[in-house]
Design an enzyme around this catalytic site. Sequence first.
Site, PDB file in Angstrom:
ATOM      1  N   CYS A 151       0.926  -1.300  -0.092  1.00  0.00           N
ATOM      2  CA  CYS A 151      -0.046  -0.143  -0.049  1.00  0.00           C
ATOM      3  C   CYS A 151       0.706   1.555   0.056  1.00  0.00           C
ATOM      4  CB  CYS A 151      -0.737   0.157   1.131  1.00  0.00           C
ATOM      5  SG  CYS A 151      -1.868  -1.505   1.474  1.00  0.00           S
ATOM      6  N   ARG A 208       5.123   0.049  -6.107  1.00  0.00           N
ATOM      7  CA  ARG A 208       5.124  -0.636  -5.118  1.00  0.00           C
ATOM      8  C   ARG A 208       4.141  -1.941  -5.188  1.00  0.00           C
ATOM      9  NH1 ARG A 208       7.394   2.121  -0.552  1.00  0.00           N
ATOM     10  NH2 ARG A 208       5.920   0.929   0.752  1.00  0.00           N
ATOM     11  N   TRP A 246      -3.078  -2.731  -1.444  1.00  0.00           N
ATOM     12  CA  TRP A 246      -2.487  -3.921  -1.784  1.00  0.00           C
ATOM     13  C   TRP A 246      -3.339  -5.086  -0.858  1.00  0.00           C
ATOM     14  CZ3 TRP A 246       0.395  -7.865   0.283  1.00  0.00           C
ATOM     15  CH2 TRP A 246       1.135  -9.033  -0.594  1.00  0.00           C
ATOM     16  N   ASN A 266      -1.772   2.017   5.745  1.00  0.00           N
ATOM     17  CA  ASN A 266      -0.728   0.751   5.299  1.00  0.00           C
ATOM     18  C   ASN A 266      -0.567  -0.044   6.824  1.00  0.00           C
ATOM     19  OD1 ASN A 266      -0.689   2.021   3.182  1.00  0.00           O
ATOM     20  ND2 ASN A 266       1.469   2.796   3.231  1.00  0.00           N
ATOM     21  N   GLY A 267      -0.536  -1.128   6.587  1.00  0.00           N
ATOM     22  CA  GLY A 267      -0.578  -2.122   7.657  1.00  0.00           C
ATOM     23  C   GLY A 267      -1.486  -3.136   7.951  1.00  0.00           C
ATOM     24  N   GLU A 301      19.715 -16.683  -7.150  1.00  0.00           N
ATOM     25  CA  GLU A 301      19.349 -15.084  -7.523  1.00  0.00           C
ATOM     26  C   GLU A 301      18.678 -15.381  -9.088  1.00  0.00           C
ATOM     27  OE1 GLU A 301      18.306 -12.777  -6.276  1.00  0.00           O
ATOM     28  OE2 GLU A 301      18.467 -11.005  -7.843  1.00  0.00           O
ATOM     29  N   LYS A 313      14.855 -14.374 -10.237  1.00  0.00           N
ATOM     30  CA  LYS A 313      14.550 -13.174 -10.950  1.00  0.00           C
ATOM     31  C   LYS A 313      13.649 -14.064 -12.098  1.00  0.00           C
ATOM     32  CE  LYS A 313      15.395 -10.398  -9.546  1.00  0.00           C
ATOM     33  NZ  LYS A 313      16.167 -10.142  -8.509  1.00  0.00           N
ATOM     34  N   GLU A 350      10.102 -14.512 -10.609  1.00  0.00           N
ATOM     35  CA  GLU A 350       9.418 -13.730 -10.274  1.00  0.00           C
ATOM     36  C   GLU A 350       8.766 -12.770 -11.528  1.00  0.00           C
ATOM     37  OE1 GLU A 350      10.771 -10.893  -7.280  1.00  0.00           O
ATOM     38  OE2 GLU A 350      12.691 -10.762  -8.373  1.00  0.00           O
ATOM     39  N   HIS A 352      21.642 -35.987  -5.645  1.00  0.00           N
ATOM     40  CA  HIS A 352      20.883 -36.579  -4.254  1.00  0.00           C
ATOM     41  C   HIS A 352      19.484 -36.013  -4.650  1.00  0.00           C
ATOM     42  CE1 HIS A 352      24.851 -37.136  -2.591  1.00  0.00           C
ATOM     43  NE2 HIS A 352      25.077 -35.883  -2.947  1.00  0.00           N
ATOM     44  N   LYS A 398       7.096  -4.074  -4.245  1.00  0.00           N
ATOM     45  CA  LYS A 398       8.378  -3.750  -4.371  1.00  0.00           C
ATOM     46  C   LYS A 398       8.932  -3.859  -2.747  1.00  0.00           C
ATOM     47  CE  LYS A 398      12.153  -2.275  -5.643  1.00  0.00           C
ATOM     48  NZ  LYS A 398      13.172  -3.217  -6.160  1.00  0.00           N
TER      49      LYS A 398
HETATM   50  C1  AGP Z   1      13.732  -9.336  -5.428  1.00  0.00           C
HETATM   51  O1  AGP Z   1      13.645  -9.293  -6.704  1.00  0.00           O
HETATM   52  C2  AGP Z   1      12.553  -9.184  -4.773  1.00  0.00           C
HETATM   53  N1  AGP Z   1      11.632  -8.290  -5.258  1.00  0.00           N
HETATM   54  C3  AGP Z   1      12.428  -9.335  -3.262  1.00  0.00           C
HETATM   55  O2  AGP Z   1      12.895 -10.935  -2.985  1.00  0.00           O
HETATM   56  C4  AGP Z   1      13.356  -8.521  -2.189  1.00  0.00           C
HETATM   57  O3  AGP Z   1      14.445  -8.519  -2.483  1.00  0.00           O
HETATM   58  C5  AGP Z   1      12.870  -8.696  -1.019  1.00  0.00           C
HETATM   59  O4  AGP Z   1      11.507  -8.523  -0.582  1.00  0.00           O
HETATM   60  C6  AGP Z   1      13.690  -7.706   0.122  1.00  0.00           C
HETATM   61  O5  AGP Z   1      13.493  -6.534  -0.332  1.00  0.00           O
HETATM   62  P1  AGP Z   1      14.255  -5.159   0.515  1.00  0.00           P
HETATM   63  O6  AGP Z   1      15.834  -5.478   0.009  1.00  0.00           O
HETATM   64  O7  AGP Z   1      13.689  -4.077   0.066  1.00  0.00           O
HETATM   65  O8  AGP Z   1      14.407  -5.528   1.977  1.00  0.00           O
END
Ligand code: AGP
Length: 606
Positions: free
Chosen positions: A2, A27, A72, A98-99, A481, A485, A488, A504, A601
């Site tokens: 949010c 976000r 959100w 928010n929250g 990583e 990527k 997601e 394994h 985000k």
């Molecule tokens: C990364 O591509 C992701 N969107 C996610 O894993 C992100 O790295 C994670 O939520 C941590 O966010 P931050 O670095 O803002 O704490």
Amino acid sequence: MCGIVAYVGSKDAAPILLEGLQRLEYRGYDSAGLAIVNKTLRTRKVKGRVADLAAAVPARFKGGVGIGHTRWATHGVPSDVNAHPHVDGAERVAVVHNGIIENADELRAKLTVDGATFTSETDSEVLAHLIARTVKDTDSLEEAVRTALKRVVGTYGIAVLDAERPGEVVVARNGSPIVLGIGEKEMFAASDVAALVRYTRQVVHLEDGELATIKADGFHTFTMDATETAKEPLTVDWDAGHYDTGGYEHYLLKEISEQPETVARTLRGRVDDRFHIAHLGGLNLTPHETRAFRRVKIIGCGSAYYSGQIGAQLVEELARIPADAEPASEFRYRNPVVEHDTLYVAISQSGETYDTLAAVQELKRKGGRVLGIVNTVGSAIARECDGGIYLHAGPEVSVASTKAFTSTAVAFALLALHFGRVHDLSPADGRRICEGLRRLPAQIEEILAKDDEIAGLARKYADHAGMMFIGRVRGYPVAREGAQKLKEISYVHAEAYPASELKHGPLALIGPDMPTVAIVPDDELLDKNLTTLGEIRARGGRVLMVGHRAADPRLADDCVVVPKNETELDPILLTIPLQLLAYHAAVALDRDVDKPRNLAKSVTVE
Ligand code: AGP
């Protein structure tokens, strides 16, 4: 997650709020709304995009005070009714939140007995009813907000409007960020500076438990018991241009392409060629304290955690201090043993991730010493830590983290160099690492020049239902990583495994339909990795190798060759082709690259 924007001044609030909400779109959200006061309270809210909200706002929606929100969904489906702002039955008070209000059901039941009628399924609506009940008795919005929040259990960043007090907005923070923006005879508030930078770069961050009243001529901040607090404004380094796509098709491609510069910024002024050490002024650690640490424990979430795994490897290799990384989201819940001779390092691009913040708070409560490796200056995690390193990578807008990932790994290389040179890393090895760090930006340029080649490979591999990513030791976090990527932003299923673990279990998945992206650096494990490729090929598996030399066609179908740096620093460069691979796969599959489904985000809820 949010987003909140608020405005008080002489201009029309609605266009400013809409512009601010657009800046928060990155976000992640599913609905949007705003409220203004013009004699009476007027609200508009819609399920959908900020552009849909803008279309729903009539031209005659005038008024110089207002609040806006992007939602959100947590409690209740995305819908017009569940969108914020929420208002009380008398339409006097409007709230954006928010929250999560944990005792919302209990409050809702009590308020209903008292005569309140709820229109939405949200936890947030209770705030509007609670505040409205007090404000009519006290005639002070501040007092009404404080009184209401004392009954609330949970996390919040809120902005509140009172139709009877059209010159002010009250905001409050507990676990969800609120930042004030200071203008010329106008004031702003938002959950993220991105919403403010077009109007002002002078900001004030609220602490948890702090509230503020903003009026056109200024602000004042206070605590839940009405004690005034003193705040020093900060100047934000970035202007609105840093939040634009800069001519790129997507923020993600812009942010991948910025990495030569962002890595250079993370390094700037920090590499000392005389003593072959790193200057990290923000650590707040004496050499004596630095020597006293026997372990380094790194925490972060998602990609931040994977960059922490690269960091742990660097600390062990360069400083010979035992180090490991763990998801902050797990760490905080397992009642961790906090040791006085362990240095804790929290990583976060946003500086807002709730799980990471909660883990830092748990560490601090138990007396742990915590450093932050954070991108967003003045963010909650940065403020909570005892010291740290800012990445200076600039605003990262795309949901998928790229430039913050590489800058974090670079920051860890600096930290490991610093620790190493306080311990036993020789001046010669120190020089080797310093020189390697300086080569990174130009080498990243070389990798970016392979964009077309990688785009072709992405198109070739994107139509598989799943992909395996493997790497050994230094290559394993890179593989994780890479898989993160891809999954997601392209929604292609991707699994990451240590190459050594393949036989394994996951080798059972390998076949023509499950290609493998193999991270194969030229290091002491090269032969082991090539053996693994042979095992995959023997099962009919297709292999895309990312490494330092052209692949033997018997072992790999395709290959991306990246420039070699010092072995310890190679993971930073090996990550970049995987970012481009995921980006081009997502484009080929016509995904919403910058705003992937279901994701936000910064994850500011538990
Ligand atoms: C990364 O591509 C992701 N969107 C996610 O894993 C992100 O790295 C994670 O939520 C941590 O966010 P931050 O670095 O803002 O704490």
